[in-house]
Design a protein around this motif. Structure first.
Motif, short mmCIF file in Angstrom:
data_model
loop_
_atom_site.label_atom_id
_atom_site.label_comp_id
_atom_site.label_asym_id
_atom_site.label_seq_id
_atom_site.Cartn_x
_atom_site.Cartn_y
_atom_site.Cartn_z
N SER A 90 0.81 -1.22 0.00
CA SER A 90 0.00 0.00 0.00
C SER A 90 0.84 1.27 0.00
N GLY A 91 2.08 1.19 0.47
CA GLY A 91 2.93 2.37 0.49
C GLY A 91 2.96 3.12 1.80
N VAL A 92 2.33 2.58 2.85
CA VAL A 92 2.35 3.26 4.15
C VAL A 92 3.05 2.41 5.21
N GLY A 93 4.05 1.66 4.77
CA GLY A 93 4.91 0.98 5.71
C GLY A 93 4.35 -0.28 6.32
N ILE A 169 -3.13 15.14 8.40
CA ILE A 169 -2.64 14.70 7.09
C ILE A 169 -3.70 13.81 6.44
N ALA A 170 -4.07 14.12 5.21
CA ALA A 170 -5.00 13.28 4.45
C ALA A 170 -4.20 12.19 3.75
N VAL A 171 -4.54 10.93 4.02
CA VAL A 171 -3.81 9.80 3.44
C VAL A 171 -4.79 8.96 2.64
N LEU A 172 -4.49 8.73 1.38
CA LEU A 172 -5.36 7.94 0.50
C LEU A 172 -4.60 6.72 -0.01
N ILE A 173 -5.27 5.56 0.00
CA ILE A 173 -4.69 4.35 -0.56
C ILE A 173 -5.57 3.88 -1.73
N PRO A 174 -5.20 4.22 -2.96
CA PRO A 174 -5.92 3.65 -4.11
C PRO A 174 -5.73 2.13 -4.13
N GLY A 260 4.37 3.97 -3.12
CA GLY A 260 3.01 4.09 -3.62
C GLY A 260 2.28 2.77 -3.44
N PRO A 261 1.01 2.70 -3.79
CA PRO A 261 0.20 3.71 -4.44
C PRO A 261 -0.34 4.80 -3.51
N ALA A 262 -0.10 4.67 -2.19
CA ALA A 262 -0.65 5.65 -1.26
C ALA A 262 -0.14 7.04 -1.57
N MET A 263 -1.00 8.02 -1.36
CA MET A 263 -0.66 9.42 -1.52
C MET A 263 -1.09 10.16 -0.26
N PHE A 264 -0.38 11.24 0.04
CA PHE A 264 -0.74 12.02 1.22
C PHE A 264 -0.77 13.49 0.84
#
Length: 308
Positions: A90-93, A169-174, A260-264
């Motif tokens: 997911s990109g968030v560790g 912080i806005a965190v999105l996981i496509p 990625g794919p996560a974006m913040f």
């Protein structure tokens, strides 16, 4: 010692734009749980979701826990039970969260012979199971909390960076899987000198803004990466749309995190993190990719015991 201990390994952002392999930030709201129990048989065994390897050498939590067990010099072994809260790739560790939770749960059930700095080698060893080499930009913030600067060439060299008045912080996981090895494969082996020097300057400006608590400037600087994001963004089909949507509703900056794919996104002072997150979700859905996310804060504490 205790019979059983459960640890929480938090999610984390890494890179933060120009801090490729060097910067990581610990987050609230999402994480992995690892429970450890002593066993008479030597070694480490693992139970968890079917998506995880049970081979201790290939499981980040088990590899980190095995290092702790070996360093303790105690007889017997450990049984680990893993509950994933962070999606794989997911990109968030997600791999880092399991590694730090595995190391910490092992440490607690063995009588807490080690401090967090003592566990740096263990959690870095855990990351080897995920990426094939030692990287500190996710495991060290997940271990210590807050913002951590680490050396890509020697991640045992690190510094904790104090933050002032960090925003939500806005965190999105496509819902697109991007594995660490895949994301590293798209990076060029060499870069032009002008890009390397510009990247060094951008990281210096970013660190100065982070120390000063100038979050509007932080937002600008996270969008100045030249080494990784231009290549990795191609693995996320909705990258451009999500970033544009975040900026349109008031984000000071928006970037990929890690592979990625996560974006913040960091909201500007007059914007709302929840509004930014909803705009990012909508943009992903408009691109025919489902997504989920949350509004996070900086987690100052890192890995912790949930019960013992």
């Amino acid at each position: 010692m205790t019979d059983r201990a459960t640890a929480w390994g938090p999610a984390s952002l890494s890179n933060l734009g120009p801090g490729f392999d060097a910067l990581g930030l610990c987050l609230t709201g999402l994480g992995d749980r690892v429970s450890a129990s002593r066993t008479d048989a030597p070694g480490v065994t693992v139970t968890g979701p079917p998506s995880l390897p049970t081979d201790p050498d290939r499981n980040t939590a088990a590899r980190a826990a095995a290092h702790v067990l070996t360093q303790s010099g105690l007889e017997g072994g450990l049984a680990l039970e893993i509950k994933k809260g962070i999606p794989l790739g997911s990109g968030v560790g997600g791999s880092a969260a399991s590694a730090v939770a595995g190391a910490w749960a092992a440490n607690v059930v063995l009588g807490s012979p080690f401090t967090k700095p003592d566990l740096v080698d263990a959690v870095l060893e855990g990351e080897v199971a995920a990426s094939g080499s030692k990287h500190g930009d996710n495991v060290l913030p997940a271990l210590f909390g807050g913002l951590v600067l680490t050396s890509p060439s020697d991640p045992t060299e690190y510094r904790h960076v104090d933050l002032e008045d960090a925003p939500e912080i806005a965190v999105l996981i496509p819902h697109v899987e991007v594995l660490t090895r895949q994301a590293r494969a798209v990076l060029p082996e060499t870069v032009p000198h002008r890009d390397a020097s510009a990247q060094a300057a951008e990281l210096a400006f970013l660190l100065d803004a982070l120390r000063a608590g100038d979050w509007l400037e932080v937002g600008r600087r996270i969008m100045r990466d030249r080494l990784a994001e231009p290549h990795r963004s191609t693995l996320v089909p909705v990258y451009d749309a999500v970033k544009a949507a975040a900026l349109e509703v008031g984000a000071a900056g928006c970037a990929l995190t890690g592979s990625g794919p996560a974006m913040f996104a960091l909201p500007s002072p007059d914007a709302d993190a929840e509004t930014v997150l909803e705009a990012m979700k909508a943009a992903s859905l408009d691109g025919a990719i489902d997504a989920h996310g949350w509004v996070a804060r900086v987690d100052p504490g890192g890995v912790r015991t949930l019960d013992a």
